[in-house]
Scaffold this active site. Structure first.
Site, PDB file in Angstrom:
ATOM      1  CB  ALA A  35      -0.934  -0.007   1.221  1.00  8.93           C
ATOM      2  CE1 TYR A  57      13.143  -0.409   9.956  1.00  8.62           C
ATOM      3  CE2 TYR A  57      15.452   0.211   9.765  1.00  8.62           C
ATOM      4  CZ  TYR A  57      14.233  -0.056   9.176  1.00  8.62           C
ATOM      5  OH  TYR A  57      14.095   0.012   7.814  1.00  8.62           O
TER       6      TYR A  57
HETATM    7  P1  NAD Z   1       6.274   2.657   4.119  1.00 11.65           P
HETATM    8  O1  NAD Z   1       5.934   3.034   5.506  1.00 11.65           O
HETATM    9  O2  NAD Z   1       6.016   3.594   3.021  1.00 11.65           O
HETATM   10  O3  NAD Z   1       5.610   1.247   3.752  1.00 11.65           O
HETATM   11  C1  NAD Z   1       5.575   0.187   4.659  1.00 11.65           C
HETATM   12  C2  NAD Z   1       4.288  -0.587   4.428  1.00 11.65           C
HETATM   13  O4  NAD Z   1       4.276  -1.712   5.335  1.00 11.65           O
HETATM   14  C3  NAD Z   1       3.026   0.243   4.710  1.00 11.65           C
HETATM   15  O5  NAD Z   1       2.108   0.161   3.649  1.00 11.65           O
HETATM   16  C4  NAD Z   1       2.486  -0.378   5.982  1.00 11.65           C
HETATM   17  O6  NAD Z   1       1.070  -0.318   6.107  1.00 11.65           O
HETATM   18  C5  NAD Z   1       2.981  -1.826   5.858  1.00 11.65           C
HETATM   19  N1  NAD Z   1       2.965  -2.461   7.172  1.00 11.65           N
HETATM   20  C6  NAD Z   1       3.503  -1.976   8.328  1.00 11.65           C
HETATM   21  N2  NAD Z   1       3.187  -2.769   9.354  1.00 11.65           N
HETATM   22  C7  NAD Z   1       2.445  -3.780   8.860  1.00 11.65           C
HETATM   23  C8  NAD Z   1       1.794  -4.901   9.430  1.00 11.65           C
HETATM   24  N3  NAD Z   1       1.827  -5.117  10.765  1.00 11.65           N
HETATM   25  N4  NAD Z   1       1.111  -5.746   8.630  1.00 11.65           N
HETATM   26  C9  NAD Z   1       1.033  -5.511   7.291  1.00 11.65           C
HETATM   27  N5  NAD Z   1       1.616  -4.459   6.684  1.00 11.65           N
HETATM   28  C10 NAD Z   1       2.299  -3.599   7.462  1.00 11.65           C
HETATM   29  O7  NAD Z   1       7.831   2.301   4.203  1.00 11.65           O
HETATM   30  P2  NAD Z   1       8.911   1.938   3.068  1.00 11.65           P
HETATM   31  O8  NAD Z   1       9.984   2.931   3.195  1.00 11.65           O
HETATM   32  O9  NAD Z   1       8.291   1.675   1.768  1.00 11.65           O
HETATM   33  O10 NAD Z   1       9.484   0.583   3.683  1.00 11.65           O
HETATM   34  C11 NAD Z   1       9.421  -0.653   2.982  1.00 11.65           C
HETATM   35  C12 NAD Z   1      10.505  -1.556   3.558  1.00 11.65           C
HETATM   36  O11 NAD Z   1      11.795  -0.983   3.307  1.00 11.65           O
HETATM   37  C13 NAD Z   1      10.423  -1.735   5.068  1.00 11.65           C
HETATM   38  O12 NAD Z   1      10.733  -3.072   5.396  1.00 11.65           O
HETATM   39  C14 NAD Z   1      11.502  -0.810   5.588  1.00 11.65           C
HETATM   40  O13 NAD Z   1      11.977  -1.207   6.844  1.00 11.65           O
HETATM   41  C15 NAD Z   1      12.531  -0.950   4.493  1.00 11.65           C
HETATM   42  N6  NAD Z   1      13.512   0.150   4.438  1.00 11.65           N
HETATM   43  C16 NAD Z   1      13.089   1.425   4.203  1.00 11.65           C
HETATM   44  C17 NAD Z   1      14.043   2.430   4.163  1.00 11.65           C
HETATM   45  C18 NAD Z   1      13.662   3.873   3.923  1.00 11.65           C
HETATM   46  O14 NAD Z   1      14.563   4.736   4.019  1.00 11.65           O
HETATM   47  N7  NAD Z   1      12.394   4.192   3.622  1.00 11.65           N
HETATM   48  C19 NAD Z   1      15.401   2.138   4.334  1.00 11.65           C
HETATM   49  C20 NAD Z   1      15.779   0.826   4.561  1.00 11.65           C
HETATM   50  C21 NAD Z   1      14.823  -0.175   4.607  1.00 11.65           C
END
Ligand code: NAD
Length: 258
Positions: A11, A152
């Site tokens: 999403a 984290y």
């Molecule tokens: P985001 O917050 O835009 O998306 C994360 C999604 O995960 C959301 O849609 C949320 O609803 C869903 N989610 C969270 N908890 C949940 C649950 N309990 N059950 C089902 N869905 C759940 O974040 P993003 O930046 O797109 O992150 C995606 C991945 O990348 C994550 O694993 C994050 O840790 C990782 N990441 C992100 C970054 C960054 O800088 N944004 C850096 C390193 C790693």
């Protein structure tokens, strides 16, 4: 041929970018998320993961060509461990029967540059033992002691180690399923929006995650790497944690990894 791909966290952010790219080339995406997805589920709980895997498998008719596990949270609480580690490894395990039935099955998860930063070693060890109760109880202790920010990193370190260990097991490599991780640096998504909106936040981020190549990444930069990892063309890469981080890992660890 169109493939059926299960994408968690579909999403928002990176998961949404992966889903859009897959749909754009004609694949069927079965999104799993707390909202706005084909399968609405909470991956922080055992029941939620089980229900989500069951619903995704039913929608896919029992055959899953690829899984891209993007769901995650940066909350400095037990949720980081429950979603980022157990919400990935338990969910992938539950979907493995569907992958085994596919002709060219693939799986990819998202670790992080945080995996090389200070983290709670006890929590990471409890994750490695697949002891969720203990991991969550230790996480609660870290929160109480004001070290919630280490959770984290612990969840992402444990996930990277899980990929190294699990990818070469008979149930994965032996079943012809490449299993890899991408470790992003800083990506511009709702997860980082608040942090990147202030000068202090950006200064903090720039110090801990230096990105000499291109700066903060758009979600598509990570999505394209994930797409290759789960593509039929990836026949022999497995067990890798690929840093897509603008050079942060190379800057911070230099030659120490070899
Ligand atoms: P985001 O917050 O835009 O998306 C994360 C999604 O995960 C959301 O849609 C949320 O609803 C869903 N989610 C969270 N908890 C949940 C649950 N309990 N059950 C089902 N869905 C759940 O974040 P993003 O930046 O797109 O992150 C995606 C991945 O990348 C994550 O694993 C994050 O840790 C990782 N990441 C992100 C970054 C960054 O800088 N944004 C850096 C390193 C790693």
């Amino acid at each position: 041929m169109a493939r059926q791909v299960v994408v968690t966290g579909a999403a928002s952010g990176i998961g949404a970018a992966v889903s859009a790219l897959l749909r754009g080339r004609g694949d069927e995406v079965i999104g799993v998320d707390l909202r706005d997805a084909e399968v609405v589920a909470d991956l922080s709980t055992r029941q939620g993961r089980r229900d989500a895997a069951g619903a995704a498998l039913r929608r896919a008719g029992g055959v899953v060509d690829a899984v891209v596990a993007c769901a995650g949270t940066a909350e400095p609480t037990e949720a980081a461990v429950a979603v980022n580690y157990f919400g990935v490894v338990e969910f992938l395990g539950a979907l493995r029967p569907g992958l085994v039935r596919a002709e060219e099955p693939r799986a990819a998860v998202i670790s992080s540059i945080s995996s090389i930063q200070t983290s709670d070693a006890d929590v990471a060890a409890a994750c490695a033992e697949r002891d969720e109760e203990r991991a969550l109880s230790l996480a609660g202790k870290a929160v109480a002691e004001g070290r919630g920010y280490q959770l984290y990193a612990a969840s992402k370190l444990a996930l990277a180690r899980w990929v190294r260990r699990t990818s070469v097991e008979p149930g994965w490599a032996g079943a012809g399923i490449p299993l890899n991780a991408v470790a992003p640096g800083v990506v511009v998504t709702p997860m980082t929006a608040a942090l990147l909106s202030t000068d202090d936040g950006r200064a903090l981020v720039d110090e801990s995650v230096p990105m000499p190549l291109g700066g903060y990444a758009p979600p598509e930069a990570i999505a394209h790497a994930l797409l290759w990892l789960v593509a039929p063309e990836n026949t022999h890469m497995t067990g890798q944690v690929v840093f897509v981080d603008g050079g942060a890992d190379a800057t911070l660890r230099g030659e120490d990894t070899f």
